[in-house]
Design a protein around this motif. Structure first.
Motif, PDB file in Angstrom:
ATOM      1  N   ASP A  26      23.192  -2.838   1.482  1.00  0.00           N
ATOM      2  CA  ASP A  26      22.260  -3.768   2.103  1.00  0.00           C
ATOM      3  C   ASP A  26      22.837  -4.426   3.336  1.00  0.00           C
ATOM      4  OD1 ASP A  26      20.028  -3.592   0.339  1.00  0.00           O
ATOM      5  OD2 ASP A  26      21.375  -4.399  -1.173  1.00  0.00           O
ATOM      6  N   SER A  27      24.141  -4.683   3.281  1.00  0.00           N
ATOM      7  CA  SER A  27      24.683  -5.444   4.399  1.00  0.00           C
ATOM      8  C   SER A  27      24.749  -4.594   5.663  1.00  0.00           C
ATOM      9  CB  SER A  27      26.057  -6.017   4.055  1.00  0.00           C
ATOM     10  OG  SER A  27      26.933  -4.991   3.738  1.00  0.00           O
ATOM     11  N   ASN A  30      21.514  -4.907   6.977  1.00  0.00           N
ATOM     12  CA  ASN A  30      21.430  -6.194   7.660  1.00  0.00           C
ATOM     13  C   ASN A  30      22.038  -6.139   9.035  1.00  0.00           C
ATOM     14  OD1 ASN A  30      20.149  -8.034   6.310  1.00  0.00           O
ATOM     15  ND2 ASN A  30      21.923  -9.194   5.607  1.00  0.00           N
ATOM     16  N   GLY A  46      12.223 -13.243   6.805  1.00  0.00           N
ATOM     17  CA  GLY A  46      12.897 -13.853   5.659  1.00  0.00           C
ATOM     18  C   GLY A  46      11.887 -14.600   4.808  1.00  0.00           C
ATOM     19  N   GLU A  65       7.162  -7.819  -1.340  1.00  0.00           N
ATOM     20  CA  GLU A  65       8.055  -6.698  -1.027  1.00  0.00           C
ATOM     21  C   GLU A  65       7.255  -5.427  -0.752  1.00  0.00           C
ATOM     22  OE1 GLU A  65      10.848  -6.771  -4.269  1.00  0.00           O
ATOM     23  OE2 GLU A  65      12.059  -8.342  -3.308  1.00  0.00           O
ATOM     24  N   ASP A  79      13.257  -5.045   8.834  1.00  0.00           N
ATOM     25  CA  ASP A  79      13.847  -5.386   7.549  1.00  0.00           C
ATOM     26  C   ASP A  79      13.304  -6.719   7.063  1.00  0.00           C
ATOM     27  OD1 ASP A  79      15.329  -5.043   5.335  1.00  0.00           O
ATOM     28  OD2 ASP A  79      17.266  -5.453   6.245  1.00  0.00           O
ATOM     29  N   TYR A  80      13.526  -6.989   5.786  1.00  0.00           N
ATOM     30  CA  TYR A  80      13.102  -8.266   5.241  1.00  0.00           C
ATOM     31  C   TYR A  80      14.137  -8.743   4.235  1.00  0.00           C
ATOM     32  CZ  TYR A  80      11.629  -5.309   1.371  1.00  0.00           C
ATOM     33  OH  TYR A  80      11.607  -4.409   0.343  1.00  0.00           O
ATOM     34  N   MET A  81      14.185 -10.056   4.047  1.00  0.00           N
ATOM     35  CA  MET A  81      15.111 -10.641   3.081  1.00  0.00           C
ATOM     36  C   MET A  81      14.310 -11.544   2.157  1.00  0.00           C
ATOM     37  SD  MET A  81      17.869 -11.977   5.867  1.00  0.00           S
ATOM     38  CE  MET A  81      19.347 -12.007   4.889  1.00  0.00           C
ATOM     39  N   SER A  83      14.804 -14.516  -0.929  1.00  0.00           N
ATOM     40  CA  SER A  83      15.704 -15.309  -1.763  1.00  0.00           C
ATOM     41  C   SER A  83      14.872 -16.156  -2.707  1.00  0.00           C
ATOM     42  CB  SER A  83      16.590 -16.200  -0.900  1.00  0.00           C
ATOM     43  OG  SER A  83      15.828 -17.247  -0.372  1.00  0.00           O
ATOM     44  N   MET A  99      19.597 -17.253   6.066  1.00  0.00           N
ATOM     45  CA  MET A  99      18.635 -16.347   6.716  1.00  0.00           C
ATOM     46  C   MET A  99      18.577 -16.595   8.215  1.00  0.00           C
ATOM     47  SD  MET A  99      15.428 -16.204   4.169  1.00  0.00           S
ATOM     48  CE  MET A  99      15.549 -15.479   2.553  1.00  0.00           C
TER      49      MET A  99
ATOM     50  N   ASN B 283      21.442  -9.628   0.967  1.00  0.00           N
ATOM     51  CA  ASN B 283      20.101  -9.059   0.769  1.00  0.00           C
ATOM     52  C   ASN B 283      19.974  -8.265  -0.533  1.00  0.00           C
ATOM     53  OD1 ASN B 283      17.489  -8.828   1.470  1.00  0.00           O
ATOM     54  ND2 ASN B 283      17.803  -7.567   3.284  1.00  0.00           N
ATOM     55  N   GLN B 289      19.674 -11.008  -7.874  1.00  0.00           N
ATOM     56  CA  GLN B 289      20.335 -12.145  -7.229  1.00  0.00           C
ATOM     57  C   GLN B 289      21.034 -13.078  -8.210  1.00  0.00           C
ATOM     58  OE1 GLN B 289      17.584 -14.183  -4.633  1.00  0.00           O
ATOM     59  NE2 GLN B 289      17.522 -12.467  -3.210  1.00  0.00           N
TER      60      GLN B 289
END
Lengths: 381, 327
Positions: A26-27, A30, A46, A65, A79-81, A83, A99, B283, B289
């Protein structure tokens, strides 16, 4: 001494590899998005969700999502995040800051509390990030707010029961929770509608706090106090508790406003002498929130008529109120009196609703959202 | 070299290492840490750092305090309500601080003088303080002049930020106190209450003082939090109490009392803050998470306990050495 240092370093490096290892897929994703120029390779969105712990919210995040994936396929967002936090205001601020630092173009926030976001919203706005408060409202200068229209929700329910009673009869109300913003808006709307039907008498109104068991106990009290109840005006998950109270008292309700959770729809379809209505307050609203955010990022302008006063600040005209997506009745009549003025709400039959939730779990809600074209037409110039 | 040894042998060393490493990971993930990110991190998490200090001192004397989060909510609500009534920011903030100290003294009296178990006492008072907050301000709302936020975000000489100043102030008060005989007595009390009592230490007085100081830290935390959100929310501190205890443990503070110090707690709280950010920046999917955050947290706690527990370490060393001999 040396051994101690070495052992500590080993433990820590294990943690480090764990974290970077888990995150590597994922990173890197990112990393690529952070350096992208939004206009060329798509936006980064985000979403900070303030509560995570019931079916409704889990369904909401899934909807978000799924919609993001659609946009990703079209190359509109890169992309999307997402939390989530368990109603922890400080953690939400940390997540939003992370974010912002990761370089999002737009932030969608479902706030833990309508008042705890000041510093995060300010730092986002300072960086030119678009902030859209979604699903639950909050009022901040310089942001947009897209949230469910509680007044429309409740007025459809109230009009339905008044019409079904032919404008005459006795009802009892079980409301949400006194003092909570959502319920204040809903009860004001209900009172407005009831005023139009002078022959409908509200025998009593008591909060059931959106709890099945609490609503059940209130209804049991009603049933032992009044023997002339023609209908029950309630909302959301409380409907099932009320049905249980009737069952325990050995009675059958004839008219009651209901819910759109699958288990209730199923029970309703199995009761012949009972009629109800389900109005969605869909998790899918989040898709429309995303559509609006993407539209704004693409430089489109909102219709002036689309924006109304924020529920928390009457002077701030930054809010889009989303009408209920579906209104479920046995007949599914789009031209019924209760549908008047709610053009974006679709009337569907109970059978159709059951079909739509057929392969879902009993606790899932009837879900739906406007198409991207419908959003563009309804809210953008 | 001696200095290096000194740092490594401190109980807070593992949390320092964790913090540094996680900062580095965050930096790698985001291609360098921006000043604004670090600044936001400090602004947002100073309340948590203050509470970690507060809870640590109560744990050091063999007690605990789970009411600090509720005191933060109460302070927030008091400041916002007074500001709404037209009092100046300074007066409102000072009254808020006073309320927090009074709450701390009350905890201290019940625990120290009436000799009720600290966990039970603060569990009860946490409900009381949260209840009062909800009573004063049932719905989130209200606002305070933005000058308050500006004061908080600004700072002395342009670069030492206000929250850092407040933290240093709390650290100085405590560091000053433990350099007096009081410090020795407090640690003695944490190690063994009966022996401390038998040695003529004023156990009750120390407990009252310690909880009063914890109340003060919650007051400062409440002021910082209010300046961050510029608004009132009666439940805002609800989740902070447990986090602060976790921060203390990660920082090498023993829950049995008598071991550790506030520096460890500050580092532990810092680690927890950066952890939230890392999980977001990496992410991970929504479903994993919490799991990943918990896992990292567990490893952090184990690492810090391992580093502090000689017996356990020797056992592990024994296992490894035996394995080595066989092969």
């Amino acid at each position: 001494m040396k051994k101690r240092i070495i052992s500590i370093i080993i433990v820590v490096s294990m943690i480090a590899t764990l974290v970077t290892g888990c995150g590597s897929g994922d990173s890197t994703k990112n990393a690529t998005t952070e350096s992208t120029d939004a206009s060329e390779e798509g936006f980064v969105i985000g979403f900070s969700n303030g509560y995570w712990g019931n079916t409704w919210r889990a369904q909401m995040v899934e909807d978000f999502e799924a919609r993001c994936e659609e946009y990703k396929e079209d190359g509109i967002i890169a992309d999307y995040m997402v939390s989530n936090t368990e109603s922890d205001a400080t953690e939400q601020l940390n997540q939003i800051n992370a974010m912002i630092d990761a370089g999002v173009d737009a932030l969608i926030i479902d706030p833990v509390s309508p008042t705890t976001l000041t510093s995060a919203v300010q730092s986002a706005l300072d960086k030119g990030i678009l902030v859209v408060i979604g699903s639950d409202p909050a009022a901040y200068e310089g942001t947009y707010c897209v949230c469910g229209n509680d007044a429309a929700f409740q007025s459809i329910l109230t009009t339905w029961i008044c019409e079904k009673l032919g404008g005459k009869g006795n009802i009892v109300s079980i409301t949400g929770e006194a003092g909570v913003g959502t319920d204040i808006l809903r009860q004001d709307a209900a009172a407005e509608i009831l005023a139009k039907y002078p022959n409908i008498k509200e025998l009593a109104s008591v909060p059931g706090r959106w709890s099945e068991t609490e609503a059940q106990s209130v209804m049991s009290t009603y049933l032992s106090t009044y023997d002339n109840i023609d209908g029950v005006l309630t909302q959301d998950v409380m409907a099932e508790g009320i049905l249980k109270a009737f069952e325990n008292a050995g009675e059958t309700p004839s008219l009651m406003t209901g819910d759109t959770v699958k288990s209730f729809l199923t029970t309703w379809s199995e009761m012949d002498d009972f009629d109800s209505i389900g109005v969605t307050y869909t998790c899918g609203f989040i898709c429309t929130v995303l559509d609006v955010a993407v539209g704004l990022l693409q430089g489109e302008e909102l219709n002036e008529s689309a924006l109304v006063a924020n529920p928390y600040d009457k002077n701030l005209k930054n809010t889009i109120m989303l009408d209920p997506t579906y209104v479920v009745t046995r007949e599914g009549d789009q031209d019924a009196v209760w549908m008047e003025g709610h053009d974006l709400s679709k009337a569907i039959t109970l059978d159709k609703a059951l079909e739509m939730v057929a392969d879902k779990a009993d606790t899932n809600f009837l879900d739906g959202w406007l198409s991207r074209e419908e959003v563009a037409e309804a809210y953008f110039k | 070299m001696i200095k290096g040894k000194k740092v490594v042998s401190q109980s807070f060393f593992p949390s320092l290492l964790l913090l540094v490493i996680f900062f580095a990971i965050m930096g790698v993930m985001n291609h360098g840490l921006t000043l604004s990110f670090v600044k936001s991190l400090i602004l947002t998490n100073t309340p948590a750092l203050c509470l970690a200090i507060g809870v640590t001192v109560t744990i050091l004397v063999g007690g605990t305090d789970i009411s600090l989060g509720s005191i933060v909510s109460l302070v927030n609500v008091v400041i916002i309500t007074l500001a709404g009534l037209g009092y100046s920011i300074t007066i409102s903030a000072l009254i808020g601080l006073l309320v927090a100290v009074i709450c701390g003294v009350f905890n201290g009296i019940v625990i120290g003088i009436m000799r009720v178990n600290p966990l039970l006492t603060t569990f009860a008072t946490s409900t009381i303080y949260a209840g009062i907050a909800l009573w004063i301000l049932p719905n989130p709302g209200g606002s305070i002049d933005y000058a308050f936020a500006k004061w908080y975000m600004g700072g002395l000489f342009g670069f030492i930020m206000t929250p850092v100043m407040l933290l240093i102030l709390l650290v100085f008060i405590w560091a000053g106190a433990i350099r007096t005989p009081f410090g020795l007595k407090a640690y003695a009390l944490g190690c063994n209450e009966k022996k401390a009592y038998a040695s003529g230490i004023n156990v009750n007085g120390i407990r009252v003082l310690v909880h009063t100081f914890a109340g003060l830290t919650a007051g400062v935390a409440g002021i910082c939090l209010t300046a961050t959100i510029c608004s009132g929310s009666p439940t805002v501190g609800a989740t902070m109490s447990l986090n602060s205890i976790a921060a203390a443990v990660i920082g090498g503070v023993s829950l049995n009392g008598g071991k550790g110090g506030i520096f460890g707690a500050i580092l532990g709280a810092g680690f927890l803050s950066i952890l939230s950010s890392i999980v977001v920046a990496a992410n991970f999917s929504s479903y994993s998470q919490s799991f990943i955050k918990g896992l990292i947290l567990l490893i952090g706690v184990i690492a810090s306990i391992l580093a502090g527990d000689k017996v356990l370490k020797d056992k592990i060393k024994g296992i490894f050495c035996k394995g080595g001999a066989k092969s």
